[in-house]
Design a protein around this motif. Structure first.
Motif, PDB file in Angstrom:
ATOM      1  N   THR A  88      24.587   1.998  -6.200  1.00 50.99           N
ATOM      2  CA  THR A  88      24.224   2.776  -5.021  1.00 50.99           C
ATOM      3  C   THR A  88      23.010   3.649  -5.326  1.00 50.99           C
ATOM      4  OG1 THR A  88      25.719   4.586  -5.646  1.00 50.99           O
ATOM      5  CG2 THR A  88      26.602   2.877  -4.170  1.00 50.99           C
ATOM      6  N   TYR A 155      25.448  -6.681   9.427  1.00 49.82           N
ATOM      7  CA  TYR A 155      25.943  -6.963   8.073  1.00 49.82           C
ATOM      8  C   TYR A 155      26.344  -5.665   7.367  1.00 49.82           C
ATOM      9  CZ  TYR A 155      25.987  -8.340   3.166  1.00 49.82           C
ATOM     10  OH  TYR A 155      26.364  -8.537   1.859  1.00 49.82           O
ATOM     11  N   CYS A 156      25.502  -4.635   7.505  1.00 51.40           N
ATOM     12  CA  CYS A 156      25.792  -3.352   6.852  1.00 51.40           C
ATOM     13  C   CYS A 156      27.035  -2.692   7.431  1.00 51.40           C
ATOM     14  CB  CYS A 156      24.592  -2.412   6.979  1.00 51.40           C
ATOM     15  SG  CYS A 156      23.139  -2.907   6.017  1.00 51.40           S
ATOM     16  N   GLN A 158      29.567  -4.077   8.818  1.00 48.27           N
ATOM     17  CA  GLN A 158      30.774  -4.814   8.461  1.00 48.27           C
ATOM     18  C   GLN A 158      31.194  -4.594   7.009  1.00 48.27           C
ATOM     19  OE1 GLN A 158      31.187  -8.900  10.028  1.00 48.27           O
ATOM     20  NE2 GLN A 158      29.464  -8.470  11.374  1.00 48.27           N
ATOM     21  N   LEU A 159      30.343  -3.936   6.219  1.00 49.22           N
ATOM     22  CA  LEU A 159      30.714  -3.568   4.858  1.00 49.22           C
ATOM     23  C   LEU A 159      31.535  -2.278   4.814  1.00 49.22           C
ATOM     24  CD1 LEU A 159      27.342  -4.245   2.969  1.00 49.22           C
ATOM     25  CD2 LEU A 159      29.354  -5.715   3.064  1.00 49.22           C
ATOM     26  N   THR A 160      31.659  -1.610   5.944  1.00 55.28           N
ATOM     27  CA  THR A 160      32.348  -0.326   5.999  1.00 55.28           C
ATOM     28  C   THR A 160      33.695  -0.460   6.708  1.00 55.28           C
ATOM     29  OG1 THR A 160      31.483   0.380   8.143  1.00 55.28           O
ATOM     30  CG2 THR A 160      30.070   0.718   6.224  1.00 55.28           C
ATOM     31  N   TRP A 163      34.071  -1.010  10.783  1.00 51.86           N
ATOM     32  CA  TRP A 163      34.051  -2.257  11.554  1.00 51.86           C
ATOM     33  C   TRP A 163      35.451  -2.607  12.047  1.00 51.86           C
ATOM     34  CZ3 TRP A 163      31.176  -5.230  14.322  1.00 51.86           C
ATOM     35  CH2 TRP A 163      31.595  -6.514  14.651  1.00 51.86           C
ATOM     36  N   PRO A 185      25.076   1.956  -0.540  1.00 51.24           N
ATOM     37  CA  PRO A 185      24.822   0.647  -1.163  1.00 51.24           C
ATOM     38  C   PRO A 185      23.353   0.270  -1.016  1.00 51.24           C
ATOM     39  CG  PRO A 185      26.781   0.575   0.223  1.00 51.24           C
ATOM     40  CD  PRO A 185      26.128   1.901   0.479  1.00 51.24           C
ATOM     41  N   THR A 188      22.269  -1.141   2.389  1.00 46.77           N
ATOM     42  CA  THR A 188      22.345  -0.139   3.454  1.00 46.77           C
ATOM     43  C   THR A 188      21.234   0.889   3.328  1.00 46.77           C
ATOM     44  OG1 THR A 188      24.749  -0.420   3.536  1.00 46.77           O
ATOM     45  CG2 THR A 188      23.836   1.545   4.582  1.00 46.77           C
ATOM     46  N   THR A 239      26.830   6.271   8.408  1.00 49.25           N
ATOM     47  CA  THR A 239      27.620   5.250   9.099  1.00 49.25           C
ATOM     48  C   THR A 239      27.505   5.418  10.605  1.00 49.25           C
ATOM     49  OG1 THR A 239      29.199   5.156   7.273  1.00 49.25           O
ATOM     50  CG2 THR A 239      29.909   4.245   9.373  1.00 49.25           C
ATOM     51  N   THR A 242      24.075   4.007  11.560  1.00 54.65           N
ATOM     52  CA  THR A 242      24.070   2.537  11.573  1.00 54.65           C
ATOM     53  C   THR A 242      24.752   2.008  12.829  1.00 54.65           C
ATOM     54  OG1 THR A 242      24.134   2.507   9.155  1.00 54.65           O
ATOM     55  CG2 THR A 242      24.748   0.475  10.284  1.00 54.65           C
TER      56      THR A 242
END
Length: 371
Positions: A88, A155-156, A158-160, A163, A185, A188, A239, A242
């Motif tokens: 990160t 995509y970013c 959905q990493l959290t 989502w 990350p 991100t 978040t 985003t």
């Protein structure tokens, strides 16, 4: 975010009508470069040099880094506070160097892609005036950028844990999971700062190019958006940022596509379904999904921030939503005119635009005059 009005010049004009912008003329068997007028003073100079000036700066930084990898130029190209254990990046004021580089890079990319790819493409696809070619290029660039940013943003997100699913994208009670997000990350971090750089560059372009009828609404939208991005950095809630990005970008993709189709003279049987699709996406993403974001902040953020901070962000979110409702009213007005005139989607802004347009330096394109 692009404005809502959506009309382009159709492929034909009556012989007694004077076009808003002159077309290129066939001289000696070759198409000459169209005459494009620019604003006067410093703003006009900046508008004319959107390709060469940024390119010099970019090449200087890249060349310096190639010769001296550990030099100051590195800060413009890469983030500095990397943690290899967690993979990160921590926050750092030096991230602003990266932002400055990409504001410059986006200025160059936009002007170059418009001039050397999208304008010739518009002429080949049937755009018949300088105005329609320029507008096609502007909207084509927006469509390309937002298509890339929306896919990367989804995509970013959905990493959290935020989502949820493809109907309601966000778990409203998960926006503060792992708060505070001081480290991001790699993917991100780059996505978020590229988006921030793009919005700064959008404000720059809005100020140096010819003003439109909806300039005040657009600059207000940009100022609120940039303010929210800055607040998300300072308050460690990227978040949320985003989520706002992905809920806003999708509608702009379809809107810009629909405008491009109009500018090249596609029939209403093609343009109107695209506009109908845009209407649905606008209401779904910018009112339904964005409403979930406002609800999440209103309900849960008070546990983490002071009342003044909490209500300031609520105010900014509501101002942005108010602008969305303002443009939604414009959408309904366009639909009303479409059914009233039975002539397809019309542009109630174009008639009020100035006849003087700005374009990047070295605009070359060929246009065929059609009766």
């Amino acid at each position: 975010m692009s404005s809502i009005s959506t009309k382009a010049s159709h492929g034909s004009q009556h012989s007694h009508e004077k076009p808003l912008y002159s077309t290129s003329h066939n001289i000696g068997g070759k198409f000459s470069q169209p005459k494009v007028q620019h604003r006067k003073g410093l703003l006009g100079t900046l508008a004319r040099h959107q390709i060469d000036a940024p390119l010099v700066a970019i090449l200087t930084i890249l060349g310096t880094y190639a010769l001296f990898p550990n030099s100051f130029a590195r800060k413009f190209l890469f983030f500095q506070e990397y943690d290899p254990v967690t993979n990160t990046y921590e926050k750092s004021w030096e991230d602003l160097y990266f932002c400055l580089f990409w504001v410059t890079a986006f200025t160059f990319l936009r002007a170059a892609v418009m001039t050397y790819i999208l304008m010739p493409m518009a002429a080949r696809l049937g755009a018949t005036t300088d105005r329609s070619i320029l507008r096609f290029a502007e909207q084509g660039w927006i469509c390309i950028y937002y298509s890339c940013s929306w896919v990367l943003g989804m995509y970013c997100i959905q990493l959290t844990p935020t989502w949820n699913n493809w109907f309601v994208w966000f778990h409203t009670d998960q926006f503060f999971d792992s708060y505070p997000l001081t480290a991001l990350p790699v993917i991100t971090k780059y996505y978020y700062w590229l988006q921030f750089s793009f919005w700064i560059q959008q404000m720059f372009v809005l100020c140096i190019e010819a003003p439109r009828k909806d300039f005040l609404a657009m600059i207000s939208h940009h100022l609120v958006t940039v303010s929210l991005i800055i607040c998300s950095f300072l308050l460690d809630v990227t978040t949320f940022g985003t989520a706002v990005f992905v809920s806003m970008d999708l509608a702009d993709i379809v809107l810009s596509l629909g405008k491009c189709l109009k500018y090249i003279g596609m029939p209403d049987s093609i343009c109107d379904p695209v506009f109908a699709c845009f209407m649905f996406i606008w209401i779904y993403t910018r009112h339904f999904l964005y409403g979930h974001i406002i609800y999440a902040w209103t309900i849960y953020a008070g546990e983490y921030y002071s009342k003044s901070t909490h209500y300031t962000i609520i105010g900014l979110l509501l101002v942005l939503q108010s602008l969305m409702f303002f443009w939604l009213w414009s959408i309904f007005r366009i639909v009303y005119k479409m059914f009233a005139s039975k002539g397809g989607v019309v542009d109630d802004r174009s008639e009020d635009e100035e006849e003087t347009v700005t374009a990047p330096e070295h605009v070359h394109h060929n246009t065929k005059h059609r009766r």
